[in-house]
Design a protein around this motif. Structure first.
Motif, mmCIF file in Angstrom:
data_model
loop_
_atom_site.group_PDB
_atom_site.id
_atom_site.type_symbol
_atom_site.label_atom_id
_atom_site.label_comp_id
_atom_site.label_asym_id
_atom_site.label_seq_id
_atom_site.Cartn_x
_atom_site.Cartn_y
_atom_site.Cartn_z
ATOM 1 N N SER A 59 34.632 17.499 14.870
ATOM 2 C CA SER A 59 35.683 18.508 14.798
ATOM 3 C C SER A 59 36.914 17.887 14.143
ATOM 4 C CB SER A 59 36.001 19.063 16.184
ATOM 5 O OG SER A 59 36.553 18.061 16.998
ATOM 6 N N GLU A 62 35.627 17.012 9.669
ATOM 7 C CA GLU A 62 34.616 18.002 9.335
ATOM 8 C C GLU A 62 33.690 17.565 8.220
ATOM 9 O OE1 GLU A 62 35.918 22.062 8.806
ATOM 10 O OE2 GLU A 62 37.773 21.408 9.782
ATOM 11 N N GLN A 92 27.907 26.793 16.388
ATOM 12 C CA GLN A 92 28.971 25.793 16.300
ATOM 13 C C GLN A 92 28.541 24.723 15.313
ATOM 14 O OE1 GLN A 92 29.891 23.881 20.011
ATOM 15 N NE2 GLN A 92 29.488 25.756 21.142
ATOM 16 N N ASP A 217 20.846 39.358 24.411
ATOM 17 C CA ASP A 217 21.639 40.439 23.847
ATOM 18 C C ASP A 217 22.365 39.925 22.613
ATOM 19 O OD1 ASP A 217 22.826 42.929 23.625
ATOM 20 O OD2 ASP A 217 24.611 42.242 24.687
ATOM 21 N N GLY A 218 22.233 40.647 21.538
ATOM 22 C CA GLY A 218 22.933 40.272 20.310
ATOM 23 C C GLY A 218 22.605 38.876 19.827
ATOM 24 N N HIS A 220 21.870 36.311 21.557
ATOM 25 C CA HIS A 220 22.242 35.250 22.491
ATOM 26 C C HIS A 220 21.542 35.475 23.814
ATOM 27 C CE1 HIS A 220 25.577 33.725 20.074
ATOM 28 N NE2 HIS A 220 25.766 34.978 19.735
ATOM 29 N N ILE A 221 21.294 34.392 24.527
ATOM 30 C CA ILE A 221 20.745 34.520 25.869
ATOM 31 C C ILE A 221 21.902 34.773 26.814
ATOM 32 C CG2 ILE A 221 19.573 33.296 27.715
ATOM 33 C CD1 ILE A 221 18.084 31.744 25.565
ATOM 34 N N THR A 222 21.832 35.878 27.565
ATOM 35 C CA THR A 222 22.939 36.164 28.477
ATOM 36 C C THR A 222 22.638 35.636 29.875
ATOM 37 O OG1 THR A 222 22.021 38.368 28.687
ATOM 38 C CG2 THR A 222 23.919 38.112 27.250
ATOM 39 N N GLU B 32 35.175 36.045 31.191
ATOM 40 C CA GLU B 32 34.527 34.827 30.714
ATOM 41 C C GLU B 32 33.749 35.004 29.422
ATOM 42 O OE1 GLU B 32 32.527 32.545 33.613
ATOM 43 O OE2 GLU B 32 34.287 32.477 34.918
ATOM 44 N N GLN B 35 32.407 40.114 25.382
ATOM 45 C CA GLN B 35 32.019 41.498 25.642
ATOM 46 C C GLN B 35 32.843 42.087 26.797
ATOM 47 O OE1 GLN B 35 27.813 41.927 25.140
ATOM 48 N NE2 GLN B 35 28.677 43.476 23.807
ATOM 49 N N MET B 54 35.273 29.978 21.125
ATOM 50 C CA MET B 54 33.864 29.840 21.435
ATOM 51 C C MET B 54 33.586 30.384 22.822
ATOM 52 S SD MET B 54 33.078 26.103 19.872
ATOM 53 C CE MET B 54 34.625 25.351 20.318
ATOM 54 N N ILE B 57 28.137 35.339 24.186
ATOM 55 C CA ILE B 57 27.869 36.726 23.777
ATOM 56 C C ILE B 57 28.666 37.129 22.531
ATOM 57 C CG2 ILE B 57 27.595 39.121 24.491
ATOM 58 C CD1 ILE B 57 27.615 38.151 27.373
ATOM 59 N N GLN B 62 34.806 36.746 16.483
ATOM 60 C CA GLN B 62 34.205 38.073 16.263
ATOM 61 C C GLN B 62 35.006 39.162 16.970
ATOM 62 O OE1 GLN B 62 30.364 36.910 17.748
ATOM 63 N NE2 GLN B 62 29.429 36.946 15.731
ATOM 64 N N GLN B 65 38.083 39.982 15.060
ATOM 65 C CA GLN B 65 37.821 40.853 13.908
ATOM 66 C C GLN B 65 37.607 42.303 14.349
ATOM 67 O OE1 GLN B 65 34.702 38.683 11.999
ATOM 68 N NE2 GLN B 65 36.112 37.500 10.741
ATOM 69 N N ARG B 84 38.962 24.444 18.606
ATOM 70 C CA ARG B 84 38.655 24.294 17.187
ATOM 71 C C ARG B 84 39.915 24.011 16.386
ATOM 72 N NH1 ARG B 84 33.930 28.249 15.123
ATOM 73 N NH2 ARG B 84 32.283 27.303 16.388
ATOM 74 N N ASP B 88 39.457 25.545 8.374
ATOM 75 C CA ASP B 88 38.809 26.843 8.175
ATOM 76 C C ASP B 88 38.982 27.753 9.387
ATOM 77 O OD1 ASP B 88 38.067 26.062 5.740
ATOM 78 O OD2 ASP B 88 35.930 25.795 6.187
#
Lengths: 518, 123, 323
Positions: A59, A62, A92, A217-218, A220-222, B32, B35, B54, B57, B62, B65, B84, B88
């Motif tokens: 980080s 980069e 990430q 969901d979407g 990702h594992i929820t 947390e 969503q 970060m 979900i 995102q 945005q 972060r 960028d």
């Protein structure tokens, strides 16, 4: 001695011989498992755990993280493709590109992508053409500069991956399956070994787990859960055994022959050098790693292939017997195809420990092991009934297959719990432990039958394989490891950098002393 | 005073922020993941959002945005509070309409001041 | 047969033990999170010596793992006064002492584990222990970890020390070495500049030149200008990379000639720097490089042109197969 009794005598000798042979083979396989378990336990106890160092240092710096292109083939994925791509873009990592290859989907996969990401057609050319089918179009988006969608004619996964690799310009590529769910730090973890590499590392695999039962969901594992169904649970045990003992031990001893198609990181220049995946085998993931070994050894280059036992990716396991049958017979067929294609390596000292250890072990595990165990199940009771086999010996055979197998599985699970602890809850741990016991009574035997079916498919396909048309290719001679490619199709090598490590590794002897000059 | 939403999957961080901000009289809601954050934002209209980049979900980026693309919600000030530090990441967040960008580790007093300033600017 | 049964029974017993441990853990975990938050509030609130004493008493009943977890987590979250106060608290409570002891014994993995714990409390005695490890540990990979730990806590030793202790003149160089040298650049700028001019550093020299870009001071541009004329192409490429990092267009005068360097690796770095620094005077030469025989030079030239021409579409075809 009458003829009849002569027949009986020889019959008995034959059947007893079969029984003993299959017993010896089963003993050998179990010995290998125990050895792998022991090596893995040793590796886990002594290893320097992956540091926060990669995440922290990368980080800060980069540009030190080697850029990665994630190549995701998609075939008829209209329902999930947008979510999957969003998840891939959100991984990430300081510098990663995503190339989605639409492998001639019959549904609206491409349209969904174009609509969701505001993509438009661009004139982007490949660095190298490794695919056999035609590219129909390339799409990019101003809003998502690190996403590229390649539309091509339908081929197979290998062909789609090859097309994507051809567009990649980064030093590393990560090839995944369309339904792989990558851990959000999976790329970081899997590229961590490159932090201390100086040009020898050519590929890295990572642990893959079964996602069935968890809520997704979407992309990702929820919530992480163990499936209530038995079939996926058995496969959880199998995956643990494969990834936590066999792969860890193999990678440690330099004999890793398989990086799962669900997630594998490769050095791009080396992939291009060997011509990418072969599209005429159903086991392209096993074949390509075997060919990598062969290539590097024939060139006498120093190289390493590593394995990261941390979870990098989740995959959907078949939930029906039909699905399982297809998968297992395909894996078996792939293993046989790879062995036949690279038979010259088996037992050949020229290929070092890969030829002398890894390939013979694969013969034991994939060629003679499964039929021997099945034959044992049939012949040992017969011998016992005929009175030509001591009851104690017969019992020993069954305890070896049933009880010992349980021991290995449970020990693997114990290793997981001690070292990684990625089972969500105690209750789930109990369920998996139970599955590890039950697995040996039925599931394991069914798999043997499915694998025999793979033998059959292999034999049927064998002639067809030779007849695969290779128009447009010059057939390379047998000794070459590169998948046949004409010269002009292989344009690009690695980008020259300040340091040699990102380019090709030097021949043995020089690798320890990389010169900084061009 | 103001109603502030903190979306971060790190309970220690959320508690630290809550501790400091409640001390100066704000009302806090902690969630947390992205969503849950979106649901709360739609339902409760907080005055200020503090988002981690970060999160499970739906990531903070995102979520940002989505919010700035929604004329109903785009006026709510957003502070990104994230580990972060990459150029960028910062550029993307500010271009997407983040009102402030604070990197972890952060100065708790600075966060308090920046919130006051954003609230004052809103009037 | 006996072997099988003994093996299976042993593994099952071990598994049962782990299962029970997990069950107990799970019971505890429900309280743990609330406890963690409560503990973190106490740590943040401990200001007077009496409060510290109370905390010390309370710490006795909390296991080491949890103490470390909450403490180091808080340290990662805050900066400034709060951070300084927490560090004094860590000092008073003797947080790093166990790890300092463990740094000297055990196998390599255990020593590295101790190091990871230690770097959470960058107190003078922790830095000393890490430096000792960097100088004395018998294993190279452990020494490398020590250097990385020092880099993360902002106490990197001088580049000369790193070159010796990490044996950089002889060993292959990797990304971690590069990161550690960069991390030390602002702290040891004078020595770094001197070493970058010292031919005795041999193949480490390009790394040193590149690290110059991380000093964070534009006065180093003059030094880079000298290196741009170095006979070693790796040094010239490193100078261009450092200039890109510095981001000062003053480097333009010597970067533009590097666009014509005979070595691809130098041209590529010069092209990327020209794009990044916004050297519009390089546009004609970059446009010519779009026809360069090297694929990578072509691609980087197209990228740089896109940056310089501000989003105007550039011809993509030259970087593909079709030419």
């Amino acid at each position: 001695m009458s003829t009849a009794s002569g027949w009986t005598y020889w019959g008995q000798v034959l059947i007893l011989g079969l029984a003993w042979t299959s017993m010896l083979i089963v003993i050998a396989r179990n010995a290998v498992s125990v050895l792998q378990l022991a090596i893995a336990a040793w590796v886990f106890a002594r290893r320097i755990k992956p540091a926060p160092r990669s995440i922290d240092l990368w980080s800060r710096y980069e540009d030190l993280a080697p850029p990665v292109t994630v190549v995701a083939p998609a075939f008829n994925e209209e329902l999930s493709v947008v979510d999957s791509v969003k998840a891939l873009l959100a991984l990430q990592y300081p510098d990663h590109q995503v190339i989605v290859v639409n492998d001639g989907s019959k549904d609206a996969t491409l349209a969904r992508l174009i609509e969701a990401f505001g993509m438009h057609s661009v004139d982007r050319q490949q660095l190298v053409a490794l695919q056999t089918t035609r590219i129909l179009g390339v799409y990019a988006s101003p809003g998502y500069p690190n996403l590229l969608v390649v539309d091509k004619e339908n081929g197979r996964k290998a062909d789609a991956a090859n097309a994507g690799i051809g567009f990649a310009v980064t030093p590393l590529v990560c090839v995944i399956d369309a339904d792989s769910i990558i851990e959000s730090d999976g790329l970081l973890r899997a590229t961590e070994p490159f932090m201390t590499d100086h040009g020898e590392l050519v590929a890295v695999g990572g642990a893959i787990r079964v996602v069935n039962g968890s809520a997704v969901d979407g992309g990702h594992i929820t919530t992480l859960r163990v499936s209530p169904k038995w079939l996926p649970r058995f496969q959880i045990v199998e995956y643990l055994r494969a990834f936590l003992t066999a792969r860890v031990a193999n990678a440690h001893t330099g004999t890793l022959l398989l990086i799962s198609g669900a997630f594998g990181i490769f050095k791009r220049s080396v992939l291009v050098e060997i011509g990418g995946y072969r599209h005429d085998t159903v086991g392209e993931d096993l074949e390509i790693v075997t060919r990598l070994h062969r290539h590097m050894r024939e060139r006498r280059q120093r190289y390493r292939i590593e394995f990261v036992p941390e979870i990098v990716c989740w995959t959907e396991a078949p939930e029906t017997l039909g699905g399982l049958r297809n998968q297992r017979s395909r894996w078996q067929q792939g293993a046989l195809e790879t062995l036949v294609a690279h038979r010259a390596m088996i037992g050949n000292p020229r290929y070092g420990r890969v030829g002398l250890i890894a390939m013979p072990l694969m013969v034991l595990e994939d060629v003679i092991g499964p039929p021997a165990e099945l034959i044992g199940y049939l012949v040992v009771p017969v011998c016992y009934l005929l009175g030509i086999l001591e009851p104690a010996t017969a019992l020993a055979f069954f305890s070896l297959t049933f009880v010992f197998g349980t021991g290995v599985s449970i020990a693997t699970l114990a290793l997981e719990e001690r070292q990684l602890r990625r089972t969500p809850r105690a209750a789930d741990l109990g369920r998996i432990a139970l599955a590890a016991v039950v697995e040996n009574f039925g599931y394991r035997q069914i798999n043997l039958v499915y694998r025999l079916r793979g033998f059959w498919r292999f034999l049927k396909k064998d002639t067809a394989w030779a007849a695969v048309p290779r128009t447009g290719y010059t057939r390379a001679d047998e000794s070459k490891t590169a998948w046949p490619l004409t010269v002009e199709r292989r344009v690009a090598e690695a980008e020259p950098t300040v340091y040699e490590r990102d380019q090709e590794s030097g021949p043995v002897g020089e690798a320890d002393d990389p010169k900084m000059s061009a | 005073m103001a109603h502030i939403l903190v979306a971060d999957d790190d309970p220690l961080l959320s508690d630290l922020v809550r501790f400091r901000l409640e001390a100066v009289g704000h009302r806090l809601t902690l969630v947390e993941d992205g969503q849950a954050a979106l649901a709360t934002i739609r339902a409760d209209r907080p005055d200020i959002l503090i988002l981690d980049a970060m999160m499970p979900i739906l990531s903070g980026q995102q979520l940002l945005q989505t919010l700035k693309g929604d004329p109903d919600l785009s006026a709510i000030p957003v502070i990104m509070l994230t580990a972060r530090k990459g150029q960028d990441d910062i550029m993307n967040a500010l271009q997407s309409g983040a009102d402030d960008y604070i990197t972890k580790p952060f100065l708790p007093d600075e966060l308090v001041l920046r919130i006051e300033r954003l609230l004052a600017r809103r009037g | 047969m006996v072997v099988s049964i003994v093996f299976a029974v042993t593994s099952c017993t071990a598994m049962a033990a782990l299962y029970v441990r997990r069950l107990i853990d799970e019971r505890q975990q429900r309280h743990e999170r609330a406890d963690d938050i409560a503990l973190s509030r106490e740590l943040m609130a401990a200001r007077t010596p009496e409060q510290v004493d109370t905390l010390r008493e309370r710490f006795r009943s909390i296991d080491h793992e949890r103490r470390t977890r909450v403490f180091s987590h808080l340290l990662q979250l805050v900066r400034g006064d709060d951070h300084d106060r927490l560090m004094r608290l860590a000092d008073a409570l003797g947080m790093p002492d166990g790890a300092i002891r463990r740094l000297r014994k055990g196998n390599a993995a255990q020593r590295v584990d101790a190091m990871r714990e230690l770097e959470r409390y960058p107190l003078p005695r922790a830095v000393e222990a890490l430096e000792r490890c960097l100088a004395q540990d018998r294993r190279h990979d452990v020494r490398l970890e020590a250097a990385a730990a020092l880099a993360r806590i902002g106490s990197v030793p001088a580049p000369g020390v790193l070159i010796d202790t990490l044996d950089l003149r002889r060993r292959p160089i990797n990304r971690l070495h590069e990161a550690i040298l960069r991390a030390g650049a602002p702290r040891h700028s004078a020595e770094l500049i001197a070493l970058s001019r010292d031919p005795a550093t041999g193949r480490v020299r390009p790394l040193l030149v590149e690290a110059l870009g991380w000093i964070g001071d534009f006065s180093v541009l003059a030094v880079l200008h000298d290196h741009a004329g170095d006979p070693d192409p790796a040094v010239r490429a490193a100078a261009a990379r450092a200039a890109r990092k510095l981001g000062h267009p003053g480097a333009g005068s010597w970067l533009i000639p590097l666009l014509l360097d005979p070595f691809d690796q130098v041209r590529i770095q010069a092209v990327r720097a020209a794009g990044q620094l916004g050297l519009t005077q390089a546009i004609p030469m970059l446009a010519a490089l779009v026809e360069n025989p090297s694929w990578w030079v072509r691609m980087r030239a197209v990228e740089a042109l896109a940056l310089l021409r501000g989003g105007q579409p550039s011809p993509e075809a030259p970087i593909g197969l079709r030419r």
